[in-house]
Motif scaffolding. Structure first.
Motif, PDB file in Angstrom:
ATOM      1  N   THR A  92       0.829  -1.216   0.000  1.00 32.12           N
ATOM      2  CA  THR A  92       0.000   0.000   0.000  1.00 32.12           C
ATOM      3  C   THR A  92       0.858   1.259   0.000  1.00 32.12           C
ATOM      4  O   THR A  92       0.500   2.259  -0.624  1.00 32.12           O
ATOM      5  CB  THR A  92      -0.953   0.020   1.213  1.00 32.12           C
ATOM      6  N   PHE A  95       1.998   1.731  -3.512  1.00 34.69           N
ATOM      7  CA  PHE A  95       0.907   2.378  -4.263  1.00 34.69           C
ATOM      8  C   PHE A  95       0.911   3.883  -3.999  1.00 34.69           C
ATOM      9  O   PHE A  95       0.763   4.687  -4.928  1.00 34.69           O
ATOM     10  CB  PHE A  95      -0.448   1.790  -3.842  1.00 34.69           C
ATOM     11  N   ARG A  96       1.060   4.246  -2.735  1.00 36.65           N
ATOM     12  CA  ARG A  96       1.024   5.662  -2.352  1.00 36.65           C
ATOM     13  C   ARG A  96       2.172   6.449  -2.966  1.00 36.65           C
ATOM     14  O   ARG A  96       1.961   7.517  -3.567  1.00 36.65           O
ATOM     15  CB  ARG A  96       1.075   5.769  -0.821  1.00 36.65           C
ATOM     16  N   PHE A 113      -3.995  -7.297  -4.853  1.00 36.19           N
ATOM     17  CA  PHE A 113      -5.321  -6.956  -4.336  1.00 36.19           C
ATOM     18  C   PHE A 113      -5.945  -8.136  -3.585  1.00 36.19           C
ATOM     19  O   PHE A 113      -6.670  -7.946  -2.604  1.00 36.19           O
ATOM     20  CB  PHE A 113      -6.225  -6.483  -5.463  1.00 36.19           C
ATOM     21  N   ILE A 116      -4.548  -7.921  -0.138  1.00 39.76           N
ATOM     22  CA  ILE A 116      -5.125  -6.809   0.623  1.00 39.76           C
ATOM     23  C   ILE A 116      -6.553  -7.132   1.058  1.00 39.76           C
ATOM     24  O   ILE A 116      -6.945  -6.887   2.211  1.00 39.76           O
ATOM     25  CB  ILE A 116      -5.082  -5.513  -0.202  1.00 39.76           C
ATOM     26  N   VAL A 137      -3.936  -0.026   6.985  1.00 42.85           N
ATOM     27  CA  VAL A 137      -3.924  -0.427   5.575  1.00 42.85           C
ATOM     28  C   VAL A 137      -5.247  -0.055   4.911  1.00 42.85           C
ATOM     29  O   VAL A 137      -5.282   0.487   3.804  1.00 42.85           O
ATOM     30  CB  VAL A 137      -3.658  -1.944   5.431  1.00 42.85           C
ATOM     31  N   THR A 140      -5.435   3.675   4.369  1.00 46.60           N
ATOM     32  CA  THR A 140      -4.538   4.086   3.289  1.00 46.60           C
ATOM     33  C   THR A 140      -5.136   3.765   1.933  1.00 46.60           C
ATOM     34  O   THR A 140      -5.112   4.593   1.012  1.00 46.60           O
ATOM     35  CB  THR A 140      -3.168   3.383   3.431  1.00 46.60           C
ATOM     36  N   VAL A 141      -5.698   2.567   1.808  1.00 45.15           N
ATOM     37  CA  VAL A 141      -6.336   2.160   0.548  1.00 45.15           C
ATOM     38  C   VAL A 141      -7.503   3.093   0.217  1.00 45.15           C
ATOM     39  O   VAL A 141      -7.703   3.476  -0.938  1.00 45.15           O
ATOM     40  CB  VAL A 141      -6.813   0.696   0.629  1.00 45.15           C
ATOM     41  N   ARG A 145      -7.617   5.538  -3.157  1.00 44.90           N
ATOM     42  CA  ARG A 145      -8.618   5.175  -4.169  1.00 44.90           C
ATOM     43  C   ARG A 145      -8.062   4.178  -5.183  1.00 44.90           C
ATOM     44  O   ARG A 145      -8.494   4.140  -6.336  1.00 44.90           O
ATOM     45  CB  ARG A 145      -9.137   6.421  -4.897  1.00 44.90           C
ATOM     46  N   CYS A 146      -7.109   3.379  -4.748  1.00 42.27           N
ATOM     47  CA  CYS A 146      -6.442   2.470  -5.678  1.00 42.27           C
ATOM     48  C   CYS A 146      -7.285   1.243  -6.026  1.00 42.27           C
ATOM     49  O   CYS A 146      -6.986   0.539  -6.999  1.00 42.27           O
ATOM     50  CB  CYS A 146      -5.084   2.034  -5.125  1.00 42.27           C
ATOM     51  N   CYS A 147      -8.344   0.967  -5.263  1.00 45.63           N
ATOM     52  CA  CYS A 147      -9.166  -0.216  -5.535  1.00 45.63           C
ATOM     53  C   CYS A 147      -9.878  -0.137  -6.887  1.00 45.63           C
ATOM     54  O   CYS A 147     -10.282  -1.169  -7.426  1.00 45.63           O
ATOM     55  CB  CYS A 147     -10.184  -0.422  -4.418  1.00 45.63           C
ATOM     56  N   ILE A 185     -14.309   3.438   0.083  1.00 44.36           N
ATOM     57  CA  ILE A 185     -13.816   2.500  -0.934  1.00 44.36           C
ATOM     58  C   ILE A 185     -14.955   2.033  -1.830  1.00 44.36           C
ATOM     59  O   ILE A 185     -14.832   2.006  -3.064  1.00 44.36           O
ATOM     60  CB  ILE A 185     -13.119   1.300  -0.262  1.00 44.36           C
TER      61      ILE A 185
END
Length: 366
Positions: A92, A95-96, A113, A116, A137, A140-141, A145-147, A185
């Motif tokens: 994560t 990703f950030r 994913f 996670i 976690v 942070t996700v 907005r990475c989902c 999310i």
């Protein structure tokens, strides 16, 4: 500066890859160091100047070895819960820091994913010593907005799994911040989803109409309330309800027979959301089919009895059509109207004017 942390991350990645069969202690120690170092690295803005572009490339060169090590050492599939948590923390943060570019190629993104999402299932265990880190976690996700990337790489099955896991993992003792992160999310995914939007909505609605108002109901209500504030999502819920009324036979949904219950629950959460469906309810009250009129009377009766919503006062046409059912040609419809009227009379969530009308119909002194 970030350079010492980036250098440490790169060195840790090298050590992980060089070990042929690293034991758990070595992996945990390495990943813990990497997670701590990554947490100190700030996310840089999009590079514009040549110097910034060069710095971004240097940063990526320092981070890529860790991403590769996570894949090469099969850490995304590791069975140990502590290792999986530390991997998720590192992933994560990757990703950030590397946003907007993901740290893995598509085939490895799916595994990232999956890891996670499995971590989110463990949020149900609020007594675990890892709970606070798992929550971090999740938050942070939500912030990243990475989902939504799962939609881009056609992992609809993982998105559905994510939604279901949220509702199975949420607990009454969970803090509002956790509910907010899960809601965020799901809303982000719903905003970007097209093909799977109804499937995802049904997961939410299924939990909204539970008999017991537990934590999963609380989460579903939070999502619906947020949907009501989103112009793009409001029609999604209204469209589902309208389809249940007008195209029920064509709908491939197990929830279509529960749309009256769904309507009431949605109304309780977000009174302004289903306004577009009110004309359809008026039509149902005067439908040719007796069973349709009975169901509509029962639904509208529940709406009028909701405390503090003043539905009859706000929607005069709906109330007027409801009053006509007291003289309906069907005895069964008239009985249903009378039964609802008693509940409405006792609840009396609106003014004396409507109470008087019902009193006259029921021949009750008011």
């Amino acid at each position: 500066m970030d350079e010492p942390s980036l250098q440490l991350v790169s060195e840790i990645a090298t050590r992980l890859v060089e070990r042929t069969r690293p034991n758990k202690d070595f992996i945990v120690k390495s990943l813990r160091q990497a997670a701590n170092a990554l947490s100190e690295v700030k996310q840089s803005p999009q590079p514009r100047m040549a110097k910034e572009v060069q710095a971004a490339k240097k940063r990526e060169a320092a981070l890529k070895p860790l991403a590769n090590a996570v894949v090469c050492c099969h850490l995304l599939q590791h069975a140990d819960k502590e290792v999986r948590l530390l991997v998720a923390m590192c992933v994560t943060d990757l990703f950030r820091i590397m946003a907007p570019e993901p740290p893995f190629v598509a085939k490895h993104l799916r595994d990232a994913f999956k890891l996670i999402i499995s971590l989110f299932a463990d949020l149900a265990d609020t007594t675990s010593p890892f709970f606070s880190k798992r929550l971090k976690v999740l938050e942070t996700v939500a912030q990243l907005r990475c989902c939504v990337i799962m939609l881009e790489i056609d992992c609809i099955d993982l998105v559905l799994e994510l939604f279901n896991i949220f509702f199975s993992a949420v607990r009454d003792e969970h803090h509002d911040s956790l509910i907010s992160a899960m809601t965020s999310i799901m809303i982000n995914i719903l905003n970007e989803s097209e093909e799977a939007s109804q499937q995802l909505l049904e997961v939410i609605l299924r939990n909204l109409i539970k008999q017991k108002k537990d934590a999963s109901y609380r989460l579903a209500a939070s999502v619906i309330k947020t949907c009501a504030q989103e112009d793009e999502l409001n029609p999604l819920v209204c469209g589902f309800l309208t389809s249940c009324i007008h195209d029920r036979d064509a709908m491939d949904s197990e929830l279509k027979e529960h749309y009256h219950e769904i309507f009431v629950k949605v109304f309780e959460c977000a009174p302004h959301m289903p306004l577009a469906v009110i004309p359809s309810l008026i039509n149902e009250l005067s439908a040719d089919e007796v069973d349709v009129r009975i169901k509509a009377v029962n639904l509208v009766g529940k709406l009028f009895a909701l405390p503090e919503h003043h539905v009859a006062w706000k929607y005069h046409e709906l109330f007027a059509e409801f009053l006509k059912r007291f003289s309906d040609k069907s005895v069964d419809v008239r009985i249903s109207a009378l039964q609802c009227a008693k509940t409405i009379y006792l609840a009396n969530p609106w003014g004396e004017n409507h109470k008087m009308k019902l009193s006259l119909l029921l021949k009750i002194d008011y």
